[in-house]
Design a protein around this motif. Structure first.
Motif, PDB file in Angstrom:
ATOM      1  N   THR A 110      42.925  62.775  42.594  1.00 54.39           N
ATOM      2  CA  THR A 110      43.534  64.103  42.696  1.00 54.39           C
ATOM      3  C   THR A 110      42.583  65.168  43.221  1.00 54.39           C
ATOM      4  N   PHE A 111      41.359  65.211  42.693  1.00 60.07           N
ATOM      5  CA  PHE A 111      40.435  66.269  43.083  1.00 60.07           C
ATOM      6  C   PHE A 111      39.345  65.800  44.048  1.00 60.07           C
ATOM      7  N   GLY A 112      39.355  64.539  44.428  1.00 57.22           N
ATOM      8  CA  GLY A 112      38.300  64.000  45.278  1.00 57.22           C
ATOM      9  C   GLY A 112      38.275  64.642  46.653  1.00 57.22           C
ATOM     10  N   GLY A 113      37.113  65.183  47.039  1.00 56.74           N
ATOM     11  CA  GLY A 113      37.006  65.840  48.334  1.00 56.74           C
ATOM     12  C   GLY A 113      37.869  67.077  48.414  1.00 56.74           C
ATOM     13  N   SER A 114      37.870  67.881  47.343  1.00 53.51           N
ATOM     14  CA  SER A 114      38.697  69.092  47.301  1.00 53.51           C
ATOM     15  C   SER A 114      38.297  70.049  48.418  1.00 53.51           C
ATOM     16  N   PRO A 115      39.204  70.928  48.849  1.00 53.35           N
ATOM     17  CA  PRO A 115      38.876  71.850  49.944  1.00 53.35           C
ATOM     18  C   PRO A 115      37.614  72.675  49.701  1.00 53.35           C
ATOM     19  N   THR A 116      37.438  73.195  48.496  1.00 50.18           N
ATOM     20  CA  THR A 116      36.255  74.014  48.228  1.00 50.18           C
ATOM     21  C   THR A 116      34.984  73.179  48.239  1.00 50.18           C
ATOM     22  N   ALA A 117      35.049  71.971  47.686  1.00 46.56           N
ATOM     23  CA  ALA A 117      33.862  71.115  47.630  1.00 46.56           C
ATOM     24  C   ALA A 117      33.423  70.686  49.027  1.00 46.56           C
ATOM     25  N   VAL A 118      34.372  70.267  49.874  1.00 47.31           N
ATOM     26  CA  VAL A 118      33.972  69.823  51.210  1.00 47.31           C
ATOM     27  C   VAL A 118      33.543  71.001  52.084  1.00 47.31           C
ATOM     28  N   ALA A 119      34.096  72.188  51.833  1.00 45.39           N
ATOM     29  CA  ALA A 119      33.625  73.369  52.559  1.00 45.39           C
ATOM     30  C   ALA A 119      32.168  73.649  52.211  1.00 45.39           C
ATOM     31  N   ALA A 120      31.838  73.519  50.933  1.00 51.55           N
ATOM     32  CA  ALA A 120      30.435  73.668  50.526  1.00 51.55           C
ATOM     33  C   ALA A 120      29.578  72.584  51.150  1.00 51.55           C
ATOM     34  N   GLY A 121      30.106  71.369  51.214  1.00 53.38           N
ATOM     35  CA  GLY A 121      29.371  70.270  51.832  1.00 53.38           C
ATOM     36  C   GLY A 121      29.063  70.533  53.292  1.00 53.38           C
ATOM     37  N   VAL A 122      30.017  71.059  54.021  1.00 55.38           N
ATOM     38  CA  VAL A 122      29.788  71.407  55.429  1.00 55.38           C
ATOM     39  C   VAL A 122      28.684  72.451  55.536  1.00 55.38           C
ATOM     40  N   ALA A 123      28.723  73.468  54.653  1.00 56.00           N
ATOM     41  CA  ALA A 123      27.710  74.529  54.690  1.00 56.00           C
ATOM     42  C   ALA A 123      26.311  73.985  54.436  1.00 56.00           C
ATOM     43  N   VAL A 124      26.188  73.028  53.511  1.00 60.22           N
ATOM     44  CA  VAL A 124      24.885  72.419  53.226  1.00 60.22           C
ATOM     45  C   VAL A 124      24.424  71.564  54.406  1.00 60.22           C
ATOM     46  N   LEU A 125      25.282  70.671  54.861  1.00 62.15           N
ATOM     47  CA  LEU A 125      24.880  69.710  55.887  1.00 62.15           C
ATOM     48  C   LEU A 125      24.595  70.384  57.225  1.00 62.15           C
ATOM     49  N   GLU A 126      25.340  71.433  57.541  1.00 62.53           N
ATOM     50  CA  GLU A 126      25.054  72.151  58.781  1.00 62.53           C
ATOM     51  C   GLU A 126      23.667  72.795  58.738  1.00 62.53           C
ATOM     52  N   GLN A 127      23.286  73.318  57.589  1.00 61.45           N
ATOM     53  CA  GLN A 127      21.947  73.906  57.473  1.00 61.45           C
ATOM     54  C   GLN A 127      20.864  72.843  57.608  1.00 61.45           C
ATOM     55  N   LEU A 128      21.116  71.667  57.041  1.00 55.22           N
ATOM     56  CA  LEU A 128      20.139  70.585  57.188  1.00 55.22           C
ATOM     57  C   LEU A 128      20.010  70.178  58.652  1.00 55.22           C
ATOM     58  N   GLU A 129      21.139  70.131  59.358  1.00 54.70           N
ATOM     59  CA  GLU A 129      21.103  69.773  60.779  1.00 54.70           C
ATOM     60  C   GLU A 129      20.338  70.805  61.604  1.00 54.70           C
ATOM     61  N   GLU A 130      20.397  72.052  61.189  1.00 56.90           N
ATOM     62  CA  GLU A 130      19.717  73.110  61.936  1.00 56.90           C
ATOM     63  C   GLU A 130      18.199  73.001  61.849  1.00 56.90           C
ATOM     64  N   GLY A 131      17.718  72.260  60.863  1.00 60.15           N
ATOM     65  CA  GLY A 131      16.303  71.948  60.815  1.00 60.15           C
ATOM     66  C   GLY A 131      15.493  72.756  59.827  1.00 60.15           C
TER      67      GLY A 131
ATOM     68  N   ALA B 161      26.539  69.217  48.194  1.00 60.40           N
ATOM     69  CA  ALA B 161      27.444  70.373  48.266  1.00 60.40           C
ATOM     70  C   ALA B 161      26.916  71.603  47.541  1.00 60.40           C
ATOM     71  N   GLY B 162      25.620  71.706  47.326  1.00 61.12           N
ATOM     72  CA  GLY B 162      25.030  72.926  46.812  1.00 61.12           C
ATOM     73  C   GLY B 162      25.511  73.366  45.447  1.00 61.12           C
ATOM     74  N   GLY B 163      25.999  72.428  44.626  1.00 63.36           N
ATOM     75  CA  GLY B 163      26.452  72.764  43.280  1.00 63.36           C
ATOM     76  C   GLY B 163      27.928  72.515  43.046  1.00 63.36           C
ATOM     77  N   LEU B 164      28.683  72.286  44.092  1.00 66.95           N
ATOM     78  CA  LEU B 164      30.105  71.951  43.961  1.00 66.95           C
ATOM     79  C   LEU B 164      30.258  70.446  43.725  1.00 66.95           C
ATOM     80  N   PRO B 165      31.295  70.036  42.982  1.00 65.05           N
ATOM     81  CA  PRO B 165      31.464  68.608  42.674  1.00 65.05           C
ATOM     82  C   PRO B 165      31.999  67.831  43.864  1.00 65.05           C
ATOM     83  N   LEU B 166      31.093  67.127  44.547  1.00 66.01           N
ATOM     84  CA  LEU B 166      31.462  66.313  45.697  1.00 66.01           C
ATOM     85  C   LEU B 166      30.593  65.066  45.725  1.00 66.01           C
ATOM     86  N   SER B 167      31.224  63.928  45.942  1.00 69.21           N
ATOM     87  CA  SER B 167      30.486  62.675  46.118  1.00 69.21           C
ATOM     88  C   SER B 167      31.177  61.878  47.203  1.00 69.21           C
TER      89      SER B 167
END
Length: 443
Positions: free
Chosen positions: A315-336, A289-295
């Motif tokens: 309570t905070f697991g998979g918070s909206p901000t953390a998973v949004a950051a995760g999507v941004a990271v993983l989408e870039q990895l998918e783009e190659g 997640a590029g620095g956001l707390p997500l596991s």
């Protein structure tokens, strides 16, 4: 935000503003929260950290593998800014939101294994590991957990029990959790000469069968490349043989990829380097997640579904901000391009480090995969660990504007985890600083 991608020192290290902040820190922060480098960072971008005195450091650690995609990656920043202004919290188990689902869709696409997979998200790597233990126990109805020598899994009560090295992670914090059993790891540099991965696996299996019993084991947890243990890469065949034994005995095989996953080694997961190895569950964190707390945990759907509703979460697991950051990271990895860049960085590191090994006999081994490389130091002409050399080299690099990290059971390893956004020029500059430190040691 942009910062010139250049190492630049304008004061002594630490500078006056960092010294002043360190004094304030000592008054109010627990002594248990240590610091490797008493320099206070103000901002960062790409592969450069800038401190409160204006000094610019090359980051060869990525916050221990967290900002794999680079500091303040533009798309991560934009995703977090958008999400935090739109929805900051509901708790997914109360009222869910789409980015949690989306990050699960992406991660399940790229996790090794041809079987159907599901995921669940938390905050830290240790949380992911603990929840993987829960899932494995629930799925198998068994209690015992196997881990390996030199392993590191976290700082919670259960994960402290799963670590190999007690100090500093568990000293004085007992009693620790039970039902955890440590088996011998494949450590090619220190194993008997010529020992194959299959032989090392047989050694571990024999130990577990005699000491615990296969029928008692819920799960085997292993880092495909050990992190804190010193970037130990097991011999070829070790992981595959263990996996085959686990599947034959109804044991859940868990790959702890908190440090080695998410494009760090030139593949989505380090597990993919071992042909025929398909872990049932994988734990992820750090670079996701590029620095956001997500596991998270991702793996076989039938195992992930073993838990009753409400058994997983927080309570905070998979918070909206953390998973949004995760999507941004993983989408870039998918783009190659990122996996290829990891391999390019690995090639530069190994070429330079092997050349240094030929020059300096205190370098016992260079090892790793992709942008996850390490050098193990010994006393020249022996196998005796040389922690003093590592201590002096880390200090030299810090004083000269390069952030590097030590590691290893014997504190005799320097590890390299540069952001994949680093340029060749910066990478060579950092290695030049290291080389100067080695030359200084040799004198």
């Amino acid at each position: 935000m942009t910062i010139e991608q250049k190492r630049n020192l304008v004061t002594a290290i630490p500078g006056p503003n960092s010294i002043a902040l360190q004094k304030r820190r000592m008054e109010v922060i627990s002594a248990g929260v240590g610091t490797a480098l008493p320099v206070f960072m103000d901002e960062a971008h790409g592969a450069i950290l800038r401190d409160v005195d204006g000094n610019q450091f090359i980051d060869m650690g990525s916050g221990i593998g967290v900002v794999t995609i680079g500091h303040t990656n533009q798309r991560v920043v934009e995703a977090v800014q958008h999400q935090v202004a739109k929805l900051t919290h509901t708790l997914f188990t109360v009222a869910p939101y789409e980015p949690y689902v989306k990050v699960a869709e992406i991660i399940t696409r790229h996790t090794p294994g041809t079987f159907k997979k599901k995921a669940a998200f938390f905050n830290s790597g240790a949380e992911a590991v603990e929840n993987a233990v829960k899932v494995a126990r629930k799925a198998t109805g068994r209690t015992e957990i196997a881990v390996f020598d030199h392993a590191y899994h976290g700082r919670t009560n259960l994960t402290m029990s799963m670590n190999f090295k007690m100090h500093p992670y568990g000293t004085g914090f007992g009693p620790l959790a039970g039902s955890v059993h440590h088996a011998p790891m494949s450590y090619p540099f220190r194993d008997p000469e010529g020992m194959t991965g299959e032989e090392a696996a047989a050694r571990a299996i024999t130990y577990l069968e005699k000491r615990v019993g296969a029928s008692q084991l819920a799960a085997v947890f292993i880092e495909p490349i050990q992190g804190e243990g010193g970037f130990i890469v097991p011999a070829k065949g070790f992981l595959r043989t263990l996996d085959q034994w686990c599947k034959a005995n109804g044991i859940v095989m868990v790959a702890d990829e908190v440090q080695s996953g998410i494009a760090r080694t030139g593949k989505w997961f380090a597990s993919e380097w071992e042909e025929g190895y398909e872990p049932d569950l994988i734990t992820v964190a750090k670079g996701i997640a590029g620095g956001l707390p997500l596991s998270g945990i991702v793996g076989r759907a039938e195992i992930m579904d073993a838990s009753h509703a409400g058994g997983l979460g927080g309570t905070f697991g998979g918070s909206p901000t953390a998973v949004a950051a995760g999507v941004a990271v993983l989408e870039q990895l998918e783009e190659g391009g990122w996996l290829e860049r990891s391999l390019e960085i690995g090639e530069i590191l190994t070429t330079r480090l092997i050349a240094l090994q030929a020059q300096y006999p205190i370098i016992g081994e260079v090892r790793g995969k992709g942008a996850m490389q390490a050098i193990e130091f010994v006393e020249a002409g022996t196998m005796k660990p040389n922690s003093q050399a590592v201590e002096e080299l880390v200090r030299h690099c810090h004083q000269n504007g390069v952030v590097i990290l030590n590691a290893g059971t014997y504190n005799n390893v320097i590890r390299f985890l540069p952001p994949l956004a680093i340029s060749d020029e910066l990478l060579h500059d950092a290695l030049d600083v290291l080389a100067a430190g080695l030359e200084k040691l040799a004198q």
